[in-house]
Design a protein around this motif. Sequence first.
Motif, PDB file in Angstrom:
ATOM      1  N   PHE A  76       0.831  -1.202   0.000  1.00 52.19           N
ATOM      2  CA  PHE A  76       0.000   0.000   0.000  1.00 52.19           C
ATOM      3  C   PHE A  76       0.869   1.256   0.000  1.00 52.19           C
ATOM      4  O   PHE A  76       0.558   2.232  -0.680  1.00 52.19           O
ATOM      5  N   ALA A  77       1.974   1.223   0.738  1.00 52.93           N
ATOM      6  CA  ALA A  77       2.869   2.379   0.790  1.00 52.93           C
ATOM      7  C   ALA A  77       3.584   2.604  -0.545  1.00 52.93           C
ATOM      8  O   ALA A  77       3.894   3.742  -0.898  1.00 52.93           O
ATOM      9  N   ARG A  78       3.866   1.536  -1.296  1.00 52.53           N
ATOM     10  CA  ARG A  78       4.606   1.633  -2.556  1.00 52.53           C
ATOM     11  C   ARG A  78       3.707   1.708  -3.783  1.00 52.53           C
ATOM     12  O   ARG A  78       4.188   1.751  -4.905  1.00 52.53           O
ATOM     13  N   ARG A  79       2.402   1.726  -3.600  1.00 47.15           N
ATOM     14  CA  ARG A  79       1.471   1.719  -4.733  1.00 47.15           C
ATOM     15  C   ARG A  79       1.599   3.009  -5.542  1.00 47.15           C
ATOM     16  O   ARG A  79       1.913   4.063  -4.989  1.00 47.15           O
ATOM     17  N   PRO A  80       1.355   2.940  -6.845  1.00 48.03           N
ATOM     18  CA  PRO A  80       1.351   4.169  -7.635  1.00 48.03           C
ATOM     19  C   PRO A  80       0.120   5.012  -7.304  1.00 48.03           C
ATOM     20  O   PRO A  80      -0.952   4.478  -7.013  1.00 48.03           O
ATOM     21  N   THR A  81       0.287   6.319  -7.345  1.00 52.46           N
ATOM     22  CA  THR A  81      -0.824   7.223  -7.063  1.00 52.46           C
ATOM     23  C   THR A  81      -1.108   8.161  -8.244  1.00 52.46           C
ATOM     24  O   THR A  81      -2.097   8.873  -8.224  1.00 52.46           O
ATOM     25  N   LYS A  82      -0.242   8.152  -9.240  1.00 52.55           N
ATOM     26  CA  LYS A  82      -0.415   8.977 -10.444  1.00 52.55           C
ATOM     27  C   LYS A  82      -0.569   8.057 -11.639  1.00 52.55           C
ATOM     28  O   LYS A  82       0.102   7.026 -11.742  1.00 52.55           O
ATOM     29  N   ALA A  83      -1.433   8.416 -12.577  1.00 56.54           N
ATOM     30  CA  ALA A  83      -1.710   7.565 -13.732  1.00 56.54           C
ATOM     31  C   ALA A  83      -0.455   7.272 -14.546  1.00 56.54           C
ATOM     32  O   ALA A  83      -0.297   6.181 -15.087  1.00 56.54           O
ATOM     33  N   TYR A  84       0.481   8.226 -14.633  1.00 55.13           N
ATOM     34  CA  TYR A  84       1.684   7.996 -15.428  1.00 55.13           C
ATOM     35  C   TYR A  84       2.601   6.937 -14.812  1.00 55.13           C
ATOM     36  O   TYR A  84       3.510   6.441 -15.475  1.00 55.13           O
ATOM     37  N   GLN A  85       2.375   6.545 -13.575  1.00 55.90           N
ATOM     38  CA  GLN A  85       3.200   5.527 -12.928  1.00 55.90           C
ATOM     39  C   GLN A  85       2.765   4.110 -13.296  1.00 55.90           C
ATOM     40  O   GLN A  85       3.434   3.160 -12.924  1.00 55.90           O
ATOM     41  N   LEU A  86       1.644   3.983 -14.000  1.00 57.60           N
ATOM     42  CA  LEU A  86       1.139   2.679 -14.427  1.00 57.60           C
ATOM     43  C   LEU A  86       1.439   2.455 -15.898  1.00 57.60           C
ATOM     44  O   LEU A  86       1.433   3.406 -16.680  1.00 57.60           O
ATOM     45  N   PRO A  87       1.663   1.202 -16.307  1.00 57.48           N
ATOM     46  CA  PRO A  87       1.742   0.921 -17.740  1.00 57.48           C
ATOM     47  C   PRO A  87       0.435   1.351 -18.412  1.00 57.48           C
ATOM     48  O   PRO A  87      -0.650   1.258 -17.824  1.00 57.48           O
ATOM     49  N   GLY A  88       0.526   1.806 -19.657  1.00 54.43           N
ATOM     50  CA  GLY A  88      -0.634   2.331 -20.366  1.00 54.43           C
ATOM     51  C   GLY A  88      -1.809   1.378 -20.429  1.00 54.43           C
ATOM     52  O   GLY A  88      -2.964   1.787 -20.280  1.00 54.43           O
ATOM     53  N   SER A  89      -1.529   0.086 -20.648  1.00 56.58           N
ATOM     54  CA  SER A  89      -2.622  -0.882 -20.759  1.00 56.58           C
ATOM     55  C   SER A  89      -3.375  -1.031 -19.439  1.00 56.58           C
ATOM     56  O   SER A  89      -4.572  -1.326 -19.432  1.00 56.58           O
ATOM     57  N   ILE A  90      -2.714  -0.828 -18.334  1.00 54.14           N
ATOM     58  CA  ILE A  90      -3.367  -0.933 -17.024  1.00 54.14           C
ATOM     59  C   ILE A  90      -4.036   0.389 -16.661  1.00 54.14           C
ATOM     60  O   ILE A  90      -5.140   0.405 -16.129  1.00 54.14           O
ATOM     61  N   ALA A  91      -3.405   1.505 -17.001  1.00 50.75           N
ATOM     62  CA  ALA A  91      -4.004   2.812 -16.737  1.00 50.75           C
ATOM     63  C   ALA A  91      -5.337   2.951 -17.475  1.00 50.75           C
ATOM     64  O   ALA A  91      -6.249   3.624 -16.999  1.00 50.75           O
ATOM     65  N   ALA A  92      -5.474   2.282 -18.615  1.00 50.73           N
ATOM     66  CA  ALA A  92      -6.716   2.347 -19.386  1.00 50.73           C
ATOM     67  C   ALA A  92      -7.875   1.666 -18.671  1.00 50.73           C
ATOM     68  O   ALA A  92      -9.030   1.891 -19.014  1.00 50.73           O
ATOM     69  N   THR A  93      -7.588   0.839 -17.669  1.00 52.49           N
ATOM     70  CA  THR A  93      -8.644   0.122 -16.952  1.00 52.49           C
ATOM     71  C   THR A  93      -9.064   0.804 -15.649  1.00 52.49           C
ATOM     72  O   THR A  93      -9.910   0.274 -14.934  1.00 52.49           O
ATOM     73  N   ILE A  94      -8.487   1.966 -15.351  1.00 51.80           N
ATOM     74  CA  ILE A  94      -8.848   2.659 -14.109  1.00 51.80           C
ATOM     75  C   ILE A  94     -10.306   3.107 -14.208  1.00 51.80           C
ATOM     76  O   ILE A  94     -10.673   3.802 -15.146  1.00 51.80           O
ATOM     77  N   PRO A  95     -11.154   2.709 -13.256  1.00 49.78           N
ATOM     78  CA  PRO A  95     -12.554   3.141 -13.305  1.00 49.78           C
ATOM     79  C   PRO A  95     -12.657   4.657 -13.145  1.00 49.78           C
ATOM     80  O   PRO A  95     -11.874   5.252 -12.393  1.00 49.78           O
ATOM     81  N   PRO A  96     -13.590   5.300 -13.842  1.00 52.84           N
ATOM     82  CA  PRO A  96     -13.698   6.766 -13.798  1.00 52.84           C
ATOM     83  C   PRO A  96     -13.702   7.376 -12.403  1.00 52.84           C
ATOM     84  O   PRO A  96     -13.037   8.384 -12.182  1.00 52.84           O
ATOM     85  N   PRO A  97     -14.404   6.804 -11.399  1.00 54.31           N
ATOM     86  CA  PRO A  97     -14.366   7.448 -10.077  1.00 54.31           C
ATOM     87  C   PRO A  97     -12.975   7.429  -9.433  1.00 54.31           C
ATOM     88  O   PRO A  97     -12.699   8.226  -8.548  1.00 54.31           O
ATOM     89  N   ALA A  98     -12.099   6.540  -9.881  1.00 51.95           N
ATOM     90  CA  ALA A  98     -10.768   6.444  -9.281  1.00 51.95           C
ATOM     91  C   ALA A  98      -9.722   7.230 -10.056  1.00 51.95           C
ATOM     92  O   ALA A  98      -8.568   7.287  -9.642  1.00 51.95           O
ATOM     93  N   LEU A  99     -10.109   7.817 -11.194  1.00 48.47           N
ATOM     94  CA  LEU A  99      -9.150   8.588 -11.983  1.00 48.47           C
ATOM     95  C   LEU A  99      -8.689   9.804 -11.200  1.00 48.47           C
ATOM     96  O   LEU A  99      -9.493  10.475 -10.543  1.00 48.47           O
ATOM     97  N   PRO A 100      -7.386  10.095 -11.267  1.00 45.90           N
ATOM     98  CA  PRO A 100      -6.893  11.286 -10.576  1.00 45.90           C
ATOM     99  C   PRO A 100      -7.365  12.545 -11.287  1.00 45.90           C
ATOM    100  O   PRO A 100      -7.719  12.513 -12.463  1.00 45.90           O
ATOM    101  N   ASP A 101      -7.353  13.667 -10.560  1.00 42.76           N
ATOM    102  CA  ASP A 101      -7.713  14.932 -11.203  1.00 42.76           C
ATOM    103  C   ASP A 101      -6.514  15.441 -12.012  1.00 42.76           C
ATOM    104  O   ASP A 101      -5.484  14.792 -12.076  1.00 42.76           O
ATOM    105  N   ASN A 102      -6.651  16.566 -12.628  1.00 44.32           N
ATOM    106  CA  ASN A 102      -5.587  17.092 -13.479  1.00 44.32           C
ATOM    107  C   ASN A 102      -4.464  17.769 -12.712  1.00 44.32           C
ATOM    108  O   ASN A 102      -3.600  18.388 -13.324  1.00 44.32           O
ATOM    109  N   SER A 103      -4.445  17.682 -11.398  1.00 45.37           N
ATOM    110  CA  SER A 103      -3.402  18.347 -10.627  1.00 45.37           C
ATOM    111  C   SER A 103      -2.028  17.752 -10.894  1.00 45.37           C
ATOM    112  O   SER A 103      -1.023  18.390 -10.634  1.00 45.37           O
ATOM    113  N   GLU A 104      -1.963  16.529 -11.439  1.00 42.76           N
ATOM    114  CA  GLU A 104      -0.665  15.928 -11.720  1.00 42.76           C
ATOM    115  C   GLU A 104      -0.112  16.372 -13.074  1.00 42.76           C
ATOM    116  O   GLU A 104       1.022  16.098 -13.399  1.00 42.76           O
ATOM    117  N   LEU A 105      -0.918  17.059 -13.868  1.00 42.97           N
ATOM    118  CA  LEU A 105      -0.481  17.480 -15.195  1.00 42.97           C
ATOM    119  C   LEU A 105       0.178  18.853 -15.142  1.00 42.97           C
ATOM    120  O   LEU A 105      -0.209  19.702 -14.351  1.00 42.97           O
TER     121      LEU A 105
END
Length: 135
Positions: A76-105
Amino acid sequence: MSEVTPLSAIDLPPGEYAIVEALGHRTLVGRVTEIERFGTKMLQVEPLFGDVMLGPVLLGGGSIYQFTPCSADTAFARRPTKAYQLPGSIAATIPPPALPDNSELPSFLTEGGEGSDEADEVHEPHCACPDCVGF
């Protein structure tokens, strides 16, 4: 996973957890299980992202570069918290309510609202801030 329920380190489901590094510079952190699919043994990883556990990802044994078992707390401590930290194929499966806001951009990728100070901000030539450099 149709419903998104936020998790904390103490809410993680029981099981084995690991940090898995696979070929292609892909790192997954989550709950792991050995399963048999397609007539061969595979590693099933349920990746942690932010406060949710994503659906299973299957890895063939030959693509595993490093496997580091760890506790659920460490995962849990080492989990990714930003979409760019995930491989693209896995980031595509993030459910909409769990998507991060644009603050990381960086600001040049987000739209400045009406009267926004960010839209009027001027940077020096050759500025090295994250907004101008892009990372």
